[in-house]
Scaffold this motif. Structure first.
Motif, PDB file in Angstrom:
ATOM      1  N   LEU A 114     -90.586  59.367  17.890  1.00  0.00           N
ATOM      2  CA  LEU A 114     -91.953  58.895  17.644  1.00  0.00           C
ATOM      3  C   LEU A 114     -92.962  60.013  17.920  1.00  0.00           C
ATOM      4  O   LEU A 114     -93.920  60.213  17.160  1.00  0.00           O
ATOM      5  N   MET A 115     -92.755  60.751  18.999  1.00  0.00           N
ATOM      6  CA  MET A 115     -93.646  61.872  19.332  1.00  0.00           C
ATOM      7  C   MET A 115     -93.689  62.884  18.193  1.00  0.00           C
ATOM      8  O   MET A 115     -94.758  63.294  17.741  1.00  0.00           O
ATOM      9  N   LYS A 116     -92.522  63.265  17.699  1.00  0.00           N
ATOM     10  CA  LYS A 116     -92.446  64.296  16.654  1.00  0.00           C
ATOM     11  C   LYS A 116     -93.028  63.788  15.334  1.00  0.00           C
ATOM     12  O   LYS A 116     -93.737  64.511  14.635  1.00  0.00           O
ATOM     13  N   ALA A 157     -88.013  52.098  20.896  1.00  0.00           N
ATOM     14  CA  ALA A 157     -89.354  52.524  21.311  1.00  0.00           C
ATOM     15  C   ALA A 157     -90.338  51.738  20.459  1.00  0.00           C
ATOM     16  O   ALA A 157     -90.219  51.704  19.232  1.00  0.00           O
ATOM     17  N   SER A 158     -91.309  51.094  21.099  1.00  0.00           N
ATOM     18  CA  SER A 158     -92.240  50.243  20.359  1.00  0.00           C
ATOM     19  C   SER A 158     -93.661  50.440  20.860  1.00  0.00           C
ATOM     20  O   SER A 158     -93.912  50.486  22.065  1.00  0.00           O
ATOM     21  N   VAL A 159     -94.588  50.576  19.920  1.00  0.00           N
ATOM     22  CA  VAL A 159     -96.011  50.618  20.258  1.00  0.00           C
ATOM     23  C   VAL A 159     -96.691  49.516  19.463  1.00  0.00           C
ATOM     24  O   VAL A 159     -96.681  49.541  18.228  1.00  0.00           O
ATOM     25  N   LYS A 208     -96.244  58.204  24.638  1.00  0.00           N
ATOM     26  CA  LYS A 208     -96.205  57.958  26.088  1.00  0.00           C
ATOM     27  C   LYS A 208     -96.499  56.501  26.431  1.00  0.00           C
ATOM     28  O   LYS A 208     -96.133  56.032  27.500  1.00  0.00           O
ATOM     29  N   ASP A 209     -97.231  55.813  25.546  1.00  0.00           N
ATOM     30  CA  ASP A 209     -97.585  54.412  25.795  1.00  0.00           C
ATOM     31  C   ASP A 209     -96.523  53.441  25.299  1.00  0.00           C
ATOM     32  O   ASP A 209     -96.672  52.234  25.447  1.00  0.00           O
TER      33      ASP A 209
END
Lengths: 276, 276
Positions: free
Chosen positions: B64-66, B93-95, B135-136
């Motif tokens: 997700l960061m990349k 990973a979930s936002v 990060k969130d």
């Protein structure tokens, strides 16, 4: 109502990798001439003894397997084992309907689901062959951050208190001690309130349970708290260690000496004598 | 009602470690003169491109960061990335408020919670500095077994359909294809039903929203489905590989050749043109 005493143990072990462990078990045995607390207490004691076992290797499911194999008492129990690593990873193995929620920035951001055979009949680790084993456990993990609050407890807690109430009590409580006590007290209050539309009664209605038809005609519906033992464990993550090889460009974070991975843990238990 | 088209992508990549990946993103941008779908589509395309990146190393949060860093479109989106490893571990990973549930033996045994700033305003990955970042993200994992069903979708699905309905549809559907279609259709039906007491309207009432006082006096309450785009992904775990060093005494399990870690995945998308 069956009286179901609870064996519960919160450990504060300064292990090398695992900074804190929550062990929680509720006995479910209802046979005559058997003390229903013996099995869950021995299971928890064995879990505690195997924490540093090399083969366990910080895996809560393996810990459950070893503790169960070493338990000789007659009985059955729901159980949750949660290990907080210094990096902030909370590793969980759960059999049955003990609950665990993580609260971050004023909202429930993680919950585990209860496992049941049918409504109100949870999966159980048992001395008998027909019970569940470590293989039936829900095994999961969640990455925690500094400040995150862990609320774990028996079904007597989560059947009587809504997420919004948990969040509200956590935000109003000056310490984990007071939060655990306030949660247990509100759950107890709801459990004996026949007019409270509890999570338990809402769930029961959604499964098709209800009052008799003549009560329905009078506008009645299945409602009320659920009288049960209530155990609450509240913990807060104090510090999280970011491994050096995982630190991404620009994201440096200082390690914090002896407080690494520390968590404040408090357990609060309310027996059915106090509930009833 | 805002029209919020959805970008969604289900990948079927025979990677070395990760057997299946679910990528799902819902755009949330409502500014004039910006196509709200561009950001989420580019984010998903970039996520797909980075799947085999060595630095990602099967970590959905790093992916997700990349992907976010490489996205240049203007906009914002909720996003979920779920990677199923051959050993059965589903890494998530979930936002925001895309949802994911795991169904095992006729019950929801794992769910992720939505993250919101306040009711109906989810966390969002954004082109702007005030948005959330990797990060969130809620980062968690769950160990899956053969036969487990994964249901992932946009808030338009989970706001309009109850867990019991999901379990019921899964049990009645002969394939993941038909399950995904049936879930989307029932959610759509509920979304336009002003008399359906949906998860969304129940949640709204629990947050203190309601109809005006004069409607309350007449016995009215806030009720109805939530009109929104609906995206559903349904997958079933076909086989799980038990690593040799994790096989405990007596628990041997044969590895199953080319089907290792395979999962049947199907995605079903319903645009708001179809909903409205």
């Amino acid at each position: 109502m069956l009286s179901l005493p609870i064996a519960m143990l919160a450990e504060y072990l300064p292990l090398q990798m695992v900074s804190r462990v929550i062990l929680l078990s509720t006995d479910r045995w209802a046979e005559k001439n058997v003390n229903p607390a013996l099995f869950s207490r021995e299971l928890m004691r064995n879990s505690s003894n195997f924490l540093n076992d090399e083969a366990v290797s910080h895996d809560p499911q393996i810990l459950l397997m070893k503790a169960h194999a070493a338990t000789s008492s007659i009985g059955s129990a729901t159980v949750i084992i949660a290990m907080l690593e210094k990096t902030g990873t909370l590793k969980i193995a759960s059999v049955g309907d003990c609950g665990l929620k993580v609260i971050r920035k004023g909202q429930v951001m993680f919950s585990i689901s209860p496992q049941e055979h049918y409504f109100d009949c949870p999966y159980q680790i048992s001395s008998e062959a027909e019970g569940q084993t470590y293989k039936d456990a829900l095994v999961c993990s969640v990455n925690l951050m500094e400040g995150d609050i862990i609320v774990s407890g028996s079904d007597g807690l989560f059947d009587n208190i809504f997420d919004q109430e948990i969040v509200s009590i956590i935000s109003e409580s000056p310490s984990v001690d007071e939060a655990a006590k306030a949660l247990a007290e509100l759950a107890r209050k709801h459990s004996v309130d026949v007019r409270f539309d509890s999570p338990y009664s809402m769930e029961a209605r959604s499964r098709g349970f209800d009052v008799p038809w003549w009560k329905k005609l009078l506008g009645g519906k299945l409602i009320g708290g659920k009288m049960d033992d209530i155990t609450v464990v509240v913990a807060q993550v104090k510090t999280v260690v970011v491994p050096e090889d995982e630190v991404q460009g620009g994201d440096t974070e200082e390690q914090k000496g002896n407080e690494q991975g520390a968590a404040a843990v408090v357990a609060y238990k309310m027996n059915d004598e106090e509930v009833a």
